[in-house]
Write a protein that holds these residues in place. Structure first.
Motif, PDB file in Angstrom:
ATOM      1  N   ASP B 787      29.181  47.317  54.297  1.00 59.18           N
ATOM      2  CA  ASP B 787      29.242  45.890  53.898  1.00 59.18           C
ATOM      3  C   ASP B 787      30.099  45.882  52.541  1.00 59.18           C
ATOM      4  N   GLY B 788      31.302  44.882  52.262  1.00 59.92           N
ATOM      5  CA  GLY B 788      31.758  45.044  51.017  1.00 59.92           C
ATOM      6  C   GLY B 788      32.807  44.014  50.825  1.00 59.92           C
ATOM      7  N   THR B 789      33.658  44.189  50.123  1.00 57.21           N
ATOM      8  CA  THR B 789      34.640  43.054  50.080  1.00 57.21           C
ATOM      9  C   THR B 789      36.133  43.858  49.975  1.00 57.21           C
ATOM     10  N   LEU B 790      37.027  43.284  50.334  1.00 60.77           N
ATOM     11  CA  LEU B 790      38.473  43.510  50.270  1.00 60.77           C
ATOM     12  C   LEU B 790      39.306  42.548  49.720  1.00 60.77           C
ATOM     13  N   ASN B 791      39.982  42.817  48.688  1.00 58.38           N
ATOM     14  CA  ASN B 791      40.770  41.763  47.978  1.00 58.38           C
ATOM     15  C   ASN B 791      40.029  40.380  47.822  1.00 58.38           C
ATOM     16  N   GLY B 792      38.914  40.631  47.508  1.00 53.54           N
ATOM     17  CA  GLY B 792      37.757  39.353  47.467  1.00 53.54           C
ATOM     18  C   GLY B 792      37.350  38.717  48.504  1.00 53.54           C
ATOM     19  N   MET B 793      37.736  39.359  49.929  1.00 55.99           N
ATOM     20  CA  MET B 793      37.303  38.724  51.122  1.00 55.99           C
ATOM     21  C   MET B 793      36.025  39.471  51.495  1.00 55.99           C
TER      22      MET B 793
END
Lengths: 102, 986, 189
Positions: B787-793
């Motif tokens: 789990d994480g974020t990509l470009n804030g998403m």
């Protein structure tokens, strides 16, 4: 078209909200059972012109399974009861006896 | 013109209305039906009969009309088979007659009539059996041309339709005196009431037969008072032009509201009310019966009640010179009405030997001639109508010398009344034959019963057989207080089922029973002689009652003839069952508003519009629409697919996989539960890891597959096939609720919460690493997730592959889907990023030998059959499908097994589903399940299920292409590309 | 919140003219699905802490502030809240629930919610839902179908209903509601 009362959410709704699930009270045999017992479980179903205990699911509604005692010819519904009941409750049996006596 | 100088309760003489019939312009007045307006214009010939093309005129004034069917409207508003008697006239109405060619007056099909001796009952069955092929190519087209009903419309219907669900305590069908009183009583008792009437007026026959005094008022005033009282009640819904078409089980009824037929419609033309009523009251009245006599089908032969209706409701005289032929008092009412309107009554022929009573006296008093024990022995006439009748004595046998000749242009038949018991019959109620009154009445001992076993349909008024206004209102009042009524008493009737004639005419070949299907007395007698003795058999053999009017006029006469021929009592012959709808309803109203755009719900992913904007060609997957491929410019379909496959094998492609089902399974027993649901072990899966799982049914056959991720100790995320999410979620719930309800497990279908994209290809990692975020793509192992974020998403990344390439699947809450998708596409132009569709996906997976549920499986295939024994646990004591897989048929040698097929000609792509043949060419030993051209290995590839296939590697098979052609293909491994799996492990 | 407005834009649609009832898409609606033992005191306390609402009775809903809790099944409720508040509701519920056997999920993006309002709003829904909406109390919840789409309906006021379905059906449901709300078809109902 049947009018059915879901015992889980209490809604009285038309048949299109429900999905039928076939004959009720069929026991799933243990893993080591005989071929004959297993074939019985998989394939043998009653098809009476009489009172029939059957499984239904309130598919478009609360999503719960339940049991129903229904006459397949007159379409009289003698009662609905919980999906985990191993057999019909006595009051439904009594009602069936009373209603089908004559 | 036949319009009377005065009278006509329904018409407004000052408002003229123009309309056309068969292209000719006519004028009627406001309040007319098409039927009354044509009669007023002197038009008697309105149709040709179905089989013999005999000229026919109006018989009735209501919904039971058998003859006067027309094509209504033109162009895209054309509709066939509409009863003139139910068409309210409006300006610009266009109608054309049907079942005639080239025109109504000069009809070629009339030759059938000349040859009618050759068309007896069962003619079609007897004649067109052999040769078989001739039916389709010769007989049927010919019969349709000359004997069809109306023309089917050829254009899409521009009108709209809708449904409306409604609920009430009491639904009352029929707005005559009985219906009004029943509604008043129920309304006053505080019930929720619906009162519907099929015509545009309240009052029923009371508007015509208005001589009764009710509660001290005239019939007309009494009706107005009831309507006003009902309209003032909030608990009463009243609808005109609304027919109770059907009464079904458990109080379900269909009401057919014709909202826009009397005008150019605004809004829905018809509305179907889907009503659930606790009680249904049928105040449906009665229909008068015709009398079978020789030539009773000429234009001008009408029901006596209809003649009276035309005179009193529409101010039209159906004839200037009428012979009344009656079996009861009612004919006298017609004779008196005609007389009062200034029309001549040639004679009243009465079947009764000694007619007495008030009405008889009144007729005699005004000078009308009454002829007892006399009937009509013969009618002389033409397509222009009746000219003359010859009387016959009714008490001297079936073949006797005829009597007096009477000039006339109209015959009014009063054959007795049939209660409209349809609603009772629709829902399982029985009817009984009443010998004294010669009618079927509802059997009070056998009513329709609801889910509690209690009666729920009750007939009142004329529908019970009540003949006088007094009796009608008494039955409708129920247990409440009665209504004082003064009206004439009814004298006993003497029914006539067959009127004698002379010589050949006495055989019954021109004694018509069913006007619409041209069934005669002779036909029924023939059926009985040939052994079709059951009423159901006689009906089907002769087609009695099988036309669009469903035997409203003909059934009872027909059954009486059958009883007479068999020498049985009417009650012993029985009757056929009335089926819904009461009168035909439009096709449009059945669909309601669910047509065109709303015909079927289609599921769209959040990227649907994006796909469409990029030239996506969509394909249905379950209810979903998925991009099959993206077309660039004018490229051919195969070209797009190849381009998309190469992108994944050589660069990086994006697939919208949002349709994959996603189900959360949580609880202390979640692992134990999933061990039962899947064939492989899920409880041993470590949090943070994924495992591919197979799901079987209790027959041991594959039903779904997908990747399962363990989110934490208690929580699993189960992926299902596209379109399988609802089914699998319901399947899990079924076991939890009905079998293993002791397990502590909760599930939730989160399919649509998450949009999911495959990012696949050698450049996948490079692309993802260009995004801003906190995920270590290089460190994420195969079958791991993070789990994480990509470009804030917010994203969840799974390292899984269905293409065999280095591949990640990104899941993001659906609100971010478009942003994330566009960010990925925008980050890697130089990496060759672009979308790929489902066809590329299928070729990519087939190159790797991965199965698709529904392609490689068909509900009879086990995991072992598709070479996935590795995914079937041997350690687990139980799982769904385990015991079944031990059954002899599932363990036997020679079952079909999944293999690859390589055609001898590498360019030839096998057809989907093609059968592989046994060595002797006589038997199919398997079939092709997936077949493509593989751009990666530059040849055709196929997967197939072949008997004992795994042990036949290298064997060459003949594959049937069509009846004559076979091609050769070699059995091979189904993994065609990168057998070691090296490409995904980088 | 620019991400949000962009992301949810697909749900912002303008209704056609000539409607006899108002139809609008509630694009900023958040939703949380919770399953567990509704009769359990701990469950009620966690729900109260997360939403301020009591556990609703069978087929009812409860309201407090920006939250509405809908009874969905014997062991399930749905929370309506602001889209941005949903993750906080989940976290707060789960924290309070502790070790209890429950499931709480932010499902804000899984469904679309529409409001149908006006004197004849119930007539619009009665064109496709086999439910007695005339006798349907304010606050009452019903899971049923509209046409063939599984739908939830809650009456939020005398003349106001909210209708929710899976998001993939949003375009269909929108079109269906707008057709059903046509002024001419409601004129005689």
């Amino acid at each position: 078209m049947l009018l059915i009362q879901c015992p889980a959410c209490g809604v009285e709704a038309e048949e299109t909200e429900f999905a039928p699930g076939g004959e009720a009270h069929i026991l799933r045999p243990e893993p080591g059972c005989s071929d004959a017992d297993f074939a019985m479980y998989l394939f043998e179903r009653k098809n009476p012109r009489a009172v029939h205990y059957e499984r239904w699911r309130h598919a478009f509604g609360c999503g719960k399974w339940f049991h129903m005692a229904r006459h397949t010819h007159t379409l009289e519904i003698f009662g609905v009861y919980a999906a985990d009941a191993p057999e019909p409750p006595q009051e439904i049996k009594d009602r069936i006896a009373e209603r089908t006596a004559s | 013109m036949s319009r009377l100088a005065s009278g006509g309760a329904l018409i407004d003489r000052d408002t003229a209305i123009s309309f056309s019939f068969d292209g000719k312009k006519f004028r009627g007045v406001k309040g007319d039906t098409l039927a009354s307006a044509l009669l007023a214009n002197g038009v008697k010939l309105v149709n040709r009969s179905y089989k013999y093309h005999r000229p026919r005129g109006l018989v009735t004034s209501g919904p039971e009309e058998p003859n006067a069917l027309v094509n209504l409207g033109s162009g895209n508003r054309h509709e066939p088979n509409i009863r003139m008697t139910q068409i309210e006239l409006f300006d610009g109405l266009e109608a054309t007659s049907q079942n005639r060619w080239p025109s109504l007056r000069a009809d070629v099909g009339v030759l059938n009539a000349a040859a009618s001796r050759l068309y007896p009952a069962g003619f079609y069955y007897k004649t067109f059996i052999h040769p078989r092929a001739a039916w389709k190519h010769v007989f049927e087209p010919m019969i349709r041309r000359i004997a069809g009903l109306g023309r089917a419309p050829t254009e899409a219907d521009p009108d709209t339709y809708e449904h409306q669900y409604a609920f009430c305590d009491t639904l009352i069908a029929g707005g005559g005196p009985a219906g009004l009183l029943a509604a008043r009583r129920a309304g006053e008792a505080g019930e929720r009431v619906m009162l519907v009437e099929q015509t545009e007026r309240w009052g029923g026959r009371l508007l015509v037969d208005d001589d009764a005094e009710i509660e001290g008022k005239s019939a007309r005033d009494w009706i107005a008072e009831q309507v006003a009282a009902l309209e003032a009640m909030d608990n009463v819904v009243m609808r005109l032009r609304t027919c109770c078409s059907a009464a079904f089980d458990h109080g379900y009824a269909l009401l057919y509201e014709r909202r826009g037929d009397h005008t150019i419609p605004t809004g829905p033309r018809h509305r179907l009310w889907r009503v659930r009523a606790k009680q249904i009251v049928g105040a449906t009245g009665m229909i008068e019966r015709p009398i079978p006599f020789y030539g009773n089908d000429f234009p001008g032969v009408m029901l006596a009640s209809a003649v009276r209706d035309y005179v009193k409701l529409w101010g039209v005289a159906p004839g200037q010179d009428t012979v009344v032929y009656t079996t009861n008092d009612d004919g006298y009412r017609t004779a008196l009405a005609l007389h009062e309107a200034g029309c001549r009554v040639a004679a009243i022929l009465d079947s009764r030997a000694d007619p007495v009573g008030m009405l008889v006296e009144q007729a005699k008093a005004v000078g009308l001639i009454v002829m007892p024990s006399t009937g009509i022995g013969k009618v002389m006439g033409s397509k222009d109508g009746v000219r003359e009748v010859q009387t016959v004595p009714l008490d001297k046998g079936d073949d006797v010398e005829l009597g007096k000749r009477l000039q006339c242009d109209c015959i009014a038949m009063a054959g007795g009344w049939s209660p409209v018991v349809h609603l009772y019959s629709h829902s399982g109620g029985k009817v009984v034959w009443d010998t004294a009154q010669a009618m079927y009445r509802p059997d009070p001992e056998n009513p329709p019963r609801d889910r509690f076993g209690e009666p729920y349909v009750r007939l009142v008024g004329g529908a019970t057989g009540a003949l006088t206004t007094h009796d009608v209102l008494a039955s409708a009042a129920g247990e409440g207080a009665g209504v004082p009524v003064h009206c004439a008493a009814e004298q006993p009737a003497s029914p006539v089922w067959f009127t004698p004639s002379h010589g050949k005419a006495a055989l019954g070949g021109k004694h018509f029973l069913d006007y619409q299907n041209d069934v005669t007395v002779a036909d029924i007698r023939l059926a009985a002689r040939e052994g079709f003795e059951s009423v159901e058999h006689a009906k089907r053999y002769t087609t009695l009652g099988m036309a669009t009017d469903q035997g409203k006029l003909s059934n009872i006469n027909g059954h009486a003839i059958l009883a007479d021929t068999l020498g049985k009592a009417m009650a012993d012959v029985g009757t056929t069952t009335f089926r819904p709808p009461y009168t035909p309803i439009s096709m449009g109203v059945i669909a309601g508003q669910e047509k065109g755009l709303l015909f079927k719900p289609v599921r769209q992913t959040a990227l649907h519009d994006w796909h469409a904007g990029q030239g996506a060609e969509f394909e249905p997957v379950g209810d979903w629409r998925r991009p099959y491929r993206y077309q660039k410019g004018s490229e051919a379909r195969a070209h797009s697919i190849t381009r998309e496959i190469k992108r994944v094998r050589e660069a990086v492609g994006l697939l919208d996989a949002s349709t994959l089902g996603k189900i959360i399974v949580r609880g202390p027993d979640a692992g134990k539960f999933l061990d039962l649901m899947y064939t492989n072990m899920m409880s041993s899966l470590k949090p943070g890891k994924c495992r591919y799982g197979l799901m079987c049914n209790d027959n041991g056959f594959l039903m779904d597959d997908g990747v399962v991720a363990r989110l934490d100790e208690q929580t699993f995320l189960c992926h299902t096939t596209s379109g399988g999410s609802d089914r699998v979620h319901a399947w899990m719930e079924e076991w939890l609720q009905t079998e293993w309800f002791d397990l502590k497990v909760l599930t939730a279908n989160v399919t649509e919460q998450w949009s999911q994209f495959a990012v696949a290809g050698p450049n996948a990692r490079a692309l993802l690493e260009r995004m801003e975020g906190d995920i270590d793509f290089a460190g994420l192992p195969f079958m791991g997730f993070a789990d994480g974020t990509l470009n804030g998403m917010p994203v969840r990344v799974f390292r899984i592959s269905f293409s065999g390439e280095l591949s990640y699947e990104l899941a993001t809450p659906t609100s971010y889907a478009v942003s994330l998708w566009e960010a990925l596409l925008g980050a890697g132009d130089d990496l060759g990023v672009g979308p790929y569709g489902t066809e590329a996906l299928h070729v990519l997976r087939a190159e790797k030998g991965f199965i698709v549920i529904g392609d490689e499986t068909d509900g009879t295939v086990t995991p072992h059959d598709v070479g996935m024994s590795w995914a079937v646990s041997k350690k687990k004591e139980d799982f769904i499908g385990k015991r079944a897989m031990e059954r002899s048929d599932l363990t036997r040698a020679g079952r079909k097994q999944l293999v690859g097929l390589l055609t001898e000609d590498p360019k030839f792509v096998l057809p989907d589903g093609a059968h592989a043949l046994s060595a002797d060419g006589k038997r199919a030993i398997g079939h092709v399940t997936s077949t493509y051209h593989s751009p990666t290995i530059k040849r055709s590839i196929a997967m197939a299920l072949i008997e004992g296939g795994v042990d036949r590697m290298g064997e060459t098979l003949e594959i049937g292409i069509d009846r004559k052609t076979t091609v050769k293909a070699v059995i091979a491994s189904p993994v065609f590309y990168d057998k070691e799996g090296a490409r995904q492990n980088v | 919140m620019s991400d949000l407005s962009l992301a949810r834009a697909a749900l912002d649609v303008t209704p056609p003219p000539d409607l006899g009832a108002q139809v609008e898409a509630l694009s900023s609606r958040g939703m949380v699905a919770i399953r567990g033992d509704l009769a359990d005191a701990g469950f009620a306390a966690a729900l109260k802490a997360a939403t301020g609402c009591d556990v609703p009775g069978v087929r009812r809903s409860t309201e407090a502030g920006e939250c509405r809790v809908l009874w969905m099944s014997t062991d399930e409720v749905m929370i309506f809240c602001e889209w941005s508040a949903a993750p906080g509701v989940v976290a707060s519920f789960m924290e309070k629930a502790g070790d209890a056997h429950v499931l709480a999920l932010d499902v804000s993006d899984a469904r679309a919610v529409f409001r149908v309002s006006g004197e004849k709003a119930w007539r619009v829904l009665a064109k496709g839902a086999p439910v007695d909406l005339e006798r349907f109390g304010v606050g009452e919840v019903r899971r049923t179908r509209i046409a063939t789409v599984a739908t939830g309906i809650v009456r939020t006021g005398d003349d106001s209903f909210e209708v929710f379905c899976f998001r993939s059906f949003a375009a269909y449901m929108w079109d269906w509601l707008c057709v059903g709300a046509g002024a001419e078809s409601l004129s005689d109902l």
